[in-house]
Design a protein around this motif. Structure first.
Motif, PDB file in Angstrom:
ATOM      1  N   LEU A  98       0.827  -1.208   0.000  1.00  0.00           N
ATOM      2  CA  LEU A  98       0.000   0.000   0.000  1.00  0.00           C
ATOM      3  C   LEU A  98       0.862   1.260   0.000  1.00  0.00           C
ATOM      4  O   LEU A  98       0.584   2.217  -0.733  1.00  0.00           O
ATOM      5  N   VAL A  99       1.886   1.284   0.830  1.00  0.00           N
ATOM      6  CA  VAL A  99       2.772   2.450   0.879  1.00  0.00           C
ATOM      7  C   VAL A  99       3.502   2.619  -0.450  1.00  0.00           C
ATOM      8  O   VAL A  99       3.647   3.730  -0.966  1.00  0.00           O
ATOM      9  N   GLU A 100       3.942   1.500  -1.030  1.00  0.00           N
ATOM     10  CA  GLU A 100       4.610   1.563  -2.335  1.00  0.00           C
ATOM     11  C   GLU A 100       3.656   2.093  -3.403  1.00  0.00           C
ATOM     12  O   GLU A 100       4.042   2.926  -4.235  1.00  0.00           O
ATOM     13  N   ALA A 101       2.396   1.630  -3.362  1.00  0.00           N
ATOM     14  CA  ALA A 101       1.414   2.084  -4.351  1.00  0.00           C
ATOM     15  C   ALA A 101       1.125   3.571  -4.193  1.00  0.00           C
ATOM     16  O   ALA A 101       0.987   4.296  -5.183  1.00  0.00           O
ATOM     17  N   GLU A 102       1.026   4.040  -2.950  1.00  0.00           N
ATOM     18  CA  GLU A 102       0.761   5.465  -2.724  1.00  0.00           C
ATOM     19  C   GLU A 102       1.911   6.315  -3.228  1.00  0.00           C
ATOM     20  O   GLU A 102       1.702   7.360  -3.855  1.00  0.00           O
ATOM     21  N   SER A 103       3.136   5.860  -2.966  1.00  0.00           N
ATOM     22  CA  SER A 103       4.306   6.600  -3.429  1.00  0.00           C
ATOM     23  C   SER A 103       4.331   6.692  -4.960  1.00  0.00           C
ATOM     24  O   SER A 103       4.600   7.756  -5.531  1.00  0.00           O
ATOM     25  N   LYS A 104       4.014   5.583  -5.647  1.00  0.00           N
ATOM     26  CA  LYS A 104       4.012   5.590  -7.109  1.00  0.00           C
ATOM     27  C   LYS A 104       2.906   6.482  -7.664  1.00  0.00           C
ATOM     28  O   LYS A 104       3.104   7.203  -8.652  1.00  0.00           O
ATOM     29  N   ALA A 105       1.725   6.454  -7.031  1.00  0.00           N
ATOM     30  CA  ALA A 105       0.631   7.307  -7.493  1.00  0.00           C
ATOM     31  C   ALA A 105       0.978   8.777  -7.333  1.00  0.00           C
ATOM     32  O   ALA A 105       0.664   9.606  -8.194  1.00  0.00           O
ATOM     33  N   GLU A 106       1.642   9.106  -6.209  1.00  0.00           N
ATOM     34  CA  GLU A 106       2.038  10.497  -5.984  1.00  0.00           C
ATOM     35  C   GLU A 106       3.066  10.940  -7.030  1.00  0.00           C
ATOM     36  O   GLU A 106       2.964  12.034  -7.594  1.00  0.00           O
ATOM     37  N   LYS A 107       4.049  10.081  -7.305  1.00  0.00           N
ATOM     38  CA  LYS A 107       5.079  10.438  -8.290  1.00  0.00           C
ATOM     39  C   LYS A 107       4.484  10.589  -9.684  1.00  0.00           C
ATOM     40  O   LYS A 107       4.889  11.453 -10.465  1.00  0.00           O
ATOM     41  N   ALA A 108       3.492   9.731 -10.000  1.00  0.00           N
ATOM     42  CA  ALA A 108       2.868   9.785 -11.331  1.00  0.00           C
ATOM     43  C   ALA A 108       1.764  10.836 -11.414  1.00  0.00           C
ATOM     44  O   ALA A 108       1.180  11.035 -12.475  1.00  0.00           O
ATOM     45  N   LYS A 109       1.460  11.479 -10.278  1.00  0.00           N
ATOM     46  CA  LYS A 109       0.423  12.509 -10.194  1.00  0.00           C
ATOM     47  C   LYS A 109      -0.926  11.975 -10.677  1.00  0.00           C
ATOM     48  O   LYS A 109      -1.603  12.575 -11.521  1.00  0.00           O
ATOM     49  N   LEU A 110      -1.316  10.834 -10.101  1.00  0.00           N
ATOM     50  CA  LEU A 110      -2.602  10.236 -10.426  1.00  0.00           C
ATOM     51  C   LEU A 110      -3.663  10.697  -9.437  1.00  0.00           C
ATOM     52  O   LEU A 110      -3.378  10.941  -8.264  1.00  0.00           O
ATOM     53  N   GLY A 111      -4.916  10.797  -9.905  1.00  0.00           N
ATOM     54  CA  GLY A 111      -6.035  11.095  -9.016  1.00  0.00           C
ATOM     55  C   GLY A 111      -5.839  12.374  -8.238  1.00  0.00           C
ATOM     56  O   GLY A 111      -5.565  13.444  -8.802  1.00  0.00           O
ATOM     57  N   LEU A 112      -5.963  12.279  -6.917  1.00  0.00           N
ATOM     58  CA  LEU A 112      -5.859  13.479  -6.077  1.00  0.00           C
ATOM     59  C   LEU A 112      -4.469  14.092  -6.138  1.00  0.00           C
ATOM     60  O   LEU A 112      -4.297  15.292  -5.872  1.00  0.00           O
ATOM     61  N   TRP A 113      -3.448  13.294  -6.497  1.00  0.00           N
ATOM     62  CA  TRP A 113      -2.089  13.831  -6.582  1.00  0.00           C
ATOM     63  C   TRP A 113      -1.915  14.737  -7.794  1.00  0.00           C
ATOM     64  O   TRP A 113      -0.933  15.483  -7.870  1.00  0.00           O
TER      65      TRP A 113
END
Length: 225
Positions: free
Chosen positions: A83-98
Motif C-alpha cells: 500500500l505504501v509503495e502504491a501510494e508513493s508511485k501514485a504520488e510520483k505519477a500525479k494520479l487522481g488526487l495527486w
C-alpha cells in the motif's frame, strides 16, 4: 458511501481497513471510483478489526490497493508494504488526487479572515533516557504530520552545552562542533503520513545535559514534542 465506507448487501456499514477518509476535495472522485468498482459486485469480505473490513474484488484484487494505486484514496496506519509503495508511485505519477498536489484545500477568499500560518510538517520528540557522570543516552522520534509520504530524512539540531554523539543506531550521524545531523538508515527511510521513526544514541558531556531547543527535518523546522 464515501469511497472508504461501504454498505454491504445485508445493510451493514463498515470502513475499509488501511484507507484514510477522503478529503472534501477528493471525496467526489473517490465515491465515483468506489461506485464503479463495487456497486452490485460480488466481493469477498474479511475482517480483523471490529468495524473494519478488507474487500477482494471478483478477480482477487484488493480494493484498498486498487484505490491507492489510482490515486483516489490515501493510506492510513500503514508503516510499509504494497500500500505504501502504491501510494508513493501514485504520488510520483500525479494520479487522481495527486494531480492537484495532493488535493489541497482552496485558497481563502479575499473577504475571509487571514489564514493561520501553516502547521509544521514534523514533530520531534527528544528524550534523555539515562545519564551518568560525563555521559548520557537519548532517543529521538520523528513524526510525519505533513500529509505526504517522506521518502528520506535528515534531522538536524544544535547542542547547547557541549554534548557530543559517541555512538548512534538506526541512522548515520555527523557532528561539527555543536551542530548534529542524522540521516536515515536504508531500512527506515520511509515515514508514512502520521507515522514515525526513532533512533537512539549514546553521548558524552563535560557539563550540564539538556534537550536541544529546536529541530529541523529535511531543512524544515519542526515542532518539539
Amino acid at each position: 458511501m464515501d469511497g472508504r465506507t461501504v454498505e454491504l448487501a445485508d445493510g451493514t456499514r463498515a470502513r475499509i481497513s488501511l484507507l484514510a477518509e477522503p478529503a472534501p476535495c477528493a471525496a467526489p472522485a473517490a465515491l465515483d471510483f468506489a461506485t464503479k468498482a463495487l456497486l452490485d459486485k460480488e466481493v469477498r469480505v474479511s475482517s480483523i478489526t471490529p468495524g473494519e473490513i478488507s474487500l477482494a474484488l471478483p478477480d482477487g484484487t484488493d480494493y484498498a490497493l486498487l484505490a491507492v494505486q489510482y490515486g483516489f484514496l490515501r493510506t492510513s496506519g500503514v508503516d510499509g508494504g504494497p500500500l505504501v509503495e502504491a501510494e508513493s508511485k501514485a504520488e510520483k505519477a500525479k494520479l487522481g488526487l495527486w494531480a492537484q498536489g495532493g488535493c489541497p484545500a482552496p485558497p481563502p477568499s479575499s473577504t475571509s479572515a487571514p489564514a493561520p500560518p501553516p502547521a509544521a510538517p514534523c514533530i520531534v520528540v527528544y528524550r534523555i533516557n539515562n545519564q551518568w557522570p560525563g555521559a548520557f543516552q537519548a532517543d529521538v522520534t520523528i513524526r510525519n504530520v505533513s500529509g505526504a509520504l517522506v521518502e528520506a530524512w535528515t534531522v538536524r539540531w544544535r547542542f547547547a552545552d557541549g554534548e557530543t554523539v559517541t555512538q548512534l543506531w538506526n541512522g548515520t550521524v555527523s557532528q561539527s562542533g555543536a551542530d548534529v545531523s542524522v540521516t536515515n538508515a536504508g531500512y527506515n527511510a520511509l515515514i508514512v503520513r502520521d507515522g514515525s521513526v526513532t533512533f537512539g544514541f549514546n553521548g558524552a558531556a563535560t557539563g550540564p545535559i539538556s534537550a536541544p531547543s529546536s529541530f529541523s527535518v529535511n531543512g524544515t523546522a519542526c515542532t518539539t514534542g
